[in-house]
Design a protein around this motif. Structure first.
Motif, short mmCIF file in Angstrom:
data_model
loop_
_atom_site.label_atom_id
_atom_site.label_comp_id
_atom_site.label_asym_id
_atom_site.label_seq_id
_atom_site.Cartn_x
_atom_site.Cartn_y
_atom_site.Cartn_z
N SER A 1 -39.84 -0.64 17.73
CA SER A 1 -40.48 -0.39 16.44
C SER A 1 -39.63 0.49 15.53
O SER A 1 -39.72 0.38 14.30
N PHE A 2 -38.77 1.35 16.11
CA PHE A 2 -37.94 2.23 15.29
C PHE A 2 -36.88 1.46 14.51
O PHE A 2 -36.38 1.96 13.49
N VAL A 3 -36.50 0.28 14.97
CA VAL A 3 -35.46 -0.47 14.27
C VAL A 3 -36.04 -1.58 13.39
O VAL A 3 -35.31 -2.20 12.61
N VAL A 4 -37.33 -1.83 13.50
CA VAL A 4 -37.94 -2.90 12.69
C VAL A 4 -37.75 -2.68 11.19
O VAL A 4 -37.44 -3.63 10.46
N PRO A 5 -37.93 -1.44 10.67
CA PRO A 5 -37.72 -1.26 9.23
C PRO A 5 -36.33 -1.69 8.77
O PRO A 5 -36.18 -2.28 7.68
N PHE A 6 -35.33 -1.44 9.59
CA PHE A 6 -33.96 -1.78 9.20
C PHE A 6 -33.69 -3.27 9.38
O PHE A 6 -32.89 -3.85 8.65
N ILE A 7 -34.38 -3.89 10.33
CA ILE A 7 -34.26 -5.34 10.50
C ILE A 7 -34.79 -6.05 9.26
O ILE A 7 -34.30 -7.11 8.87
N ALA A 8 -35.81 -5.48 8.63
CA ALA A 8 -36.33 -6.07 7.38
C ALA A 8 -35.48 -5.66 6.18
O ALA A 8 -35.25 -6.47 5.27
N PHE A 9 -34.99 -4.42 6.19
CA PHE A 9 -34.28 -3.88 5.02
C PHE A 9 -32.91 -4.53 4.83
O PHE A 9 -32.56 -4.94 3.71
N LEU A 10 -32.13 -4.60 5.89
CA LEU A 10 -30.74 -5.02 5.76
C LEU A 10 -30.56 -6.45 5.25
O LEU A 10 -29.82 -6.67 4.29
N PRO A 11 -31.23 -7.46 5.84
CA PRO A 11 -31.03 -8.82 5.31
C PRO A 11 -31.54 -8.97 3.88
O PRO A 11 -30.97 -9.75 3.10
N ALA A 12 -32.61 -8.26 3.53
CA ALA A 12 -33.11 -8.35 2.16
C ALA A 12 -32.09 -7.79 1.18
O ALA A 12 -31.82 -8.38 0.12
N GLU A 13 -31.50 -6.66 1.52
CA GLU A 13 -30.49 -6.06 0.64
C GLU A 13 -29.25 -6.94 0.55
O GLU A 13 -28.66 -7.10 -0.53
N GLU A 14 -28.84 -7.50 1.67
CA GLU A 14 -27.65 -8.35 1.68
C GLU A 14 -27.84 -9.61 0.85
O GLU A 14 -26.90 -10.15 0.28
N SER A 15 -29.08 -10.09 0.76
CA SER A 15 -29.36 -11.30 -0.02
C SER A 15 -29.64 -11.00 -1.48
O SER A 15 -29.91 -11.91 -2.25
N GLY A 16 -29.58 -9.72 -1.86
CA GLY A 16 -29.83 -9.35 -3.25
C GLY A 16 -31.29 -9.12 -3.57
O GLY A 16 -31.65 -8.94 -4.74
N ALA A 17 -32.15 -9.10 -2.56
CA ALA A 17 -33.58 -8.86 -2.77
C ALA A 17 -33.87 -7.37 -2.60
O ALA A 17 -32.97 -6.55 -2.45
N SER A 18 -35.15 -7.03 -2.63
CA SER A 18 -35.56 -5.64 -2.49
C SER A 18 -35.78 -5.31 -1.03
O SER A 18 -36.75 -5.77 -0.41
N GLY A 19 -34.92 -4.49 -0.47
CA GLY A 19 -35.05 -4.10 0.93
C GLY A 19 -36.30 -3.30 1.20
O GLY A 19 -36.98 -3.50 2.21
N VAL A 20 -36.66 -2.39 0.28
CA VAL A 20 -37.82 -1.54 0.52
C VAL A 20 -39.11 -2.35 0.46
O VAL A 20 -40.06 -2.09 1.21
N LEU A 21 -39.17 -3.36 -0.41
CA LEU A 21 -40.36 -4.21 -0.46
C LEU A 21 -40.48 -5.04 0.81
O LEU A 21 -41.58 -5.23 1.34
N ALA A 22 -39.36 -5.52 1.34
CA ALA A 22 -39.39 -6.25 2.61
C ALA A 22 -39.91 -5.36 3.73
O ALA A 22 -40.67 -5.81 4.60
N VAL A 23 -39.53 -4.09 3.71
CA VAL A 23 -40.01 -3.14 4.73
C VAL A 23 -41.52 -2.95 4.61
O VAL A 23 -42.24 -2.94 5.61
N VAL A 24 -42.00 -2.80 3.38
CA VAL A 24 -43.44 -2.61 3.16
C VAL A 24 -44.23 -3.82 3.66
O VAL A 24 -45.25 -3.67 4.36
N VAL A 25 -43.77 -5.01 3.31
CA VAL A 25 -44.48 -6.22 3.74
C VAL A 25 -44.45 -6.34 5.26
O VAL A 25 -45.45 -6.69 5.89
N ALA A 26 -43.30 -6.06 5.87
CA ALA A 26 -43.21 -6.11 7.33
C ALA A 26 -44.18 -5.12 7.97
O ALA A 26 -44.83 -5.43 8.99
N GLY A 27 -44.32 -3.94 7.38
CA GLY A 27 -45.26 -2.95 7.91
C GLY A 27 -46.70 -3.40 7.77
O GLY A 27 -47.52 -3.22 8.68
N LEU A 28 -47.05 -3.99 6.62
CA LEU A 28 -48.42 -4.47 6.41
C LEU A 28 -48.77 -5.57 7.42
O LEU A 28 -49.85 -5.58 8.01
N VAL A 29 -47.84 -6.51 7.60
CA VAL A 29 -48.08 -7.61 8.54
C VAL A 29 -48.19 -7.08 9.97
O VAL A 29 -49.07 -7.49 10.74
N THR A 30 -47.32 -6.16 10.33
CA THR A 30 -47.37 -5.58 11.68
C THR A 30 -48.69 -4.86 11.92
O THR A 30 -49.32 -5.04 12.97
#
Length: 577
Positions: A216-245
């Motif tokens: 669980s400690f690395v899940v935020p970064f698993i969501a953040f990094l690919p989103a940032e690399e694709s030009g999307a919002s990494g922090v929003l991806a983290v929030v959505v991943a947290g809500l779904v989890t």
């Protein structure tokens, strides 16, 4: 000073200040900033320089994930309009207004840098506001809106900041910014949903609390990094991943795993959050020295920062007025819609006959009727929520004043390109806005809450709702125990002694049974454990259906979930021995 010693002293200081703040009835973030400012001017006190990217990419994702996991999906969905208004529309408006002000007061920096600084000071930090609000008993809906805003507005501001910084180096069209914003949101939501779902399904296979928490400690970064690399919002991806989890975890993860994860994440979030506020205070001396070295005036930064603080405070107050009015309209619409829902529900129960509705139901399959009934119950619960959980003008006053900025503002300001004109001055301006809003609004927020006389949460209502919910869960348990086909797989029927003991446990709240001794005979003990765990599993399933229906508040659901989890975790440990 050695880094290890700095970290040790920092953690000790955080714990000491937080404990002292509780005695003073003061929000810990405010105390930490004040202590940090005082320490920054003392000789010999280290001024650690932390790369802004480390905060934005290393600290912000776990903080947002920790908050999102604990945000009930139903509450977020029901408050999506005010959350979106504050986290997107207000952020965009504040960015434009503050950018105009900065360009007027410091014309040499140019429009792109002005808007970049406007984006920096636009997002609020809900930590101080929610900590004060919980202590003073603010209504749950108001706290949900503040927390939801804090989860989403960082994403909006950072996307705008990225566009403004790109404009500093080249040309960016308005439609290009709109397209980039839409792309960042859509891709981030898709990545967040995928990471959240895979996260829960994979961790459900581990069956080990330590391993589960480690993943669980690395899940935020698993969501953040690919989103940032694709030009999307990494922090929003983290929030959505947290809500779904957070939404899926009770169905798939063991109670032991979730309890251990909750405690560990609270500790991590507390240290990261508090460390950011302490670091924010310690930064003031360094920022002032940089401004003087750059040939600018710290007083000039203070003057502009105060003007910008007034602007963002007034902009929020003005924005909240129409927002509350919109919620009033939503409430009136729900009141008009309620009789139609009740009539349709009466037809489904057979208490009323509406030919058009009855004919359609007769032609539908049982599965479609069940699905329709579920959607109708959920809509009825949403209508009841809008009619009973209102903000009103009193809540609007608090919402308008709870717009404090925080350490993220300072970290975002530090990401401005080094060749930005008057960069040191701009960073100090952002610091002034963050500090002024945090301290002025944070210290006066309790007085505003008392003056507005916001109705406190009714503990009696929550208690009655919890008792009703536990009664429903106990009914589910009795239905299982009264099933004639009930038996222990591979061992035949359960003994009468075990059945009587478990029935006795069901008649009281789950946590009370923890103090009762288990049956004496070894085989009876293991039968009791297996049956009690099956009962708790049945109750958990009924609780998930109750959660989906939306008929109970998140507070009652959370208390019931904790009650089941504590009992389940205790029995799982006994069963594993």
């Amino acid at each position: 000073m050695d880094l290890t010693l700095v970290v040790v002293l920092g953690v000790i200081s955080i714990v000491f200040v937080a404990a002292f703040s509780e005695r003073l009835n003061l929000a810990a973030p405010l105390s930490l900033v004040l202590v940090g400012i005082g320490l920054s001017f003392l000789p010999g006190v280290p001024h650690p320089e932390v790369e802004p990217e480390l905060i934005l990419a290393g600290v912000l994702p776990p903080l947002l994930y920790s908050a999102a996991v604990n945000m009930p999906m139903v509450d977020f969905r029901r408050n999506i309009r005010p959350i979106t208004g504050l986290a997107v529309l207000l952020v965009v408006g504040s960015t434009l207004g503050a950018g105009w002000l900065f360009h007027w007061l410091v014309p040499d920096i140019g429009w792109p840098a002005a808007f970049a600084l406007g984006a920096v000071i636009s997002p609020t930090d809900a930590v101080a506001a929610t900590s004060v609000g919980r202590r003073l008993g603010l209504p749950p809906r108001l706290l949900t809106v503040l927390e939801g805003e804090g989860l989403v507005n960082d994403a909006s501001a950072l996307v705008l900041l990225r566009s403004a910084v790109a404009a500093v180096a080249g040309s960016v069209s308005v439609w290009g910014i709109v397209g980039e914003f839409a792309f960042a949101v859509v891709v981030a939501v898709a990545i967040g949903i995928l990471v959240g779902y895979v996260n829960v399904r994979v961790r459900a296979l581990l069956g080990n609390a330590v391993l589960n928490t480690a993943i669980s400690f690395v899940v935020p970064f698993i969501a953040f990094l690919p989103a940032e690399e694709s030009g999307a919002s990494g922090v929003l991806a983290v929030v959505v991943a947290g809500l779904v989890t957070g939404h899926l975890a009770p169905r798939h993860l063991r109670a032991t795993d979730r309890l251990a994860e909750t405690v560990n994440w609270r500790t991590v979030a507390f240290l990261l959050e508090s460390g950011m506020f302490l670091l924010m205070g310690l930064s003031v001396k360094t920022l002032v020295d940089e401004v003087h070295k750059d040939g600018s005036s710290a007083w000039h930064a203070l003057y502009i920062g105060l003007a910008a603080s007034v602007l963002v405070i007034l902009a929020r107050i003005v924005f909240v007025g129409p927002l509350v009015a919109g919620l009033y309209r939503e409430q009136r619409k729900a009141a008009r819609f309620k009789p139609r829902l009740e009539s349709t529900q009466a037809v489904l129960r057979g208490d009323k006959d509406i030919p058009a509705v009855t004919e359609r139901l007769d032609k539908a399959s049982p599965r479609r009727v069940a699905h329709f009934r579920k959607r109708l119950d959920r809509a009825a619960a949403d209508v009841e929520f809008r009619l009973t959980e209102t903000l009103g003008w009193r809540g609007g006053v608090v919402l308008g004043w709870a717009g404090m900025r925080g350490a993220i503002t300072l970290a975002a300001a530090q990401t401005l390109p080094q060749d930005t004109p008057d960069r040191a001055l701009l960073v100090l301006i952002a610091y002034v806005v963050a500090t002024v809003t945090l301290l002025v609004q944070g210290l006066t927020l309790p007085a505003v809450i008392r003056a507005a006389r916001v109705p406190e949460e009714d503990p009696g209502k929550l208690r009655r709702e919890y008792v009703r919910l536990m009664g429903e869960l106990n009914d589910a348990a009795r239905s299982l125990l009264d099933d004639p086909a009930l038996e222990d797989p591979g061992n035949g029927p359960f003994s009468d002694r075990v059945l009587d003991r478990v029935r006795s446990d069901v008649r009281v709240p789950a946590e009370a049974s923890a103090n009762r001794p288990a049956p004496d005979h070894a085989e009876s003990v293991f039968q009791y454990l297996r049956l009690r765990l099956r009962v708790l599993t049945e109750q958990s399933g009924r609780l998930q259906r109750a959660r989906s229906s939306g008929q109970y508040s998140s507070e009652a659901l959370g208390r019931a979930q904790t009650s089941l989890d504590v009992e389940t975790a205790r029995l799982e440990q006994l069963a594993d021995r």
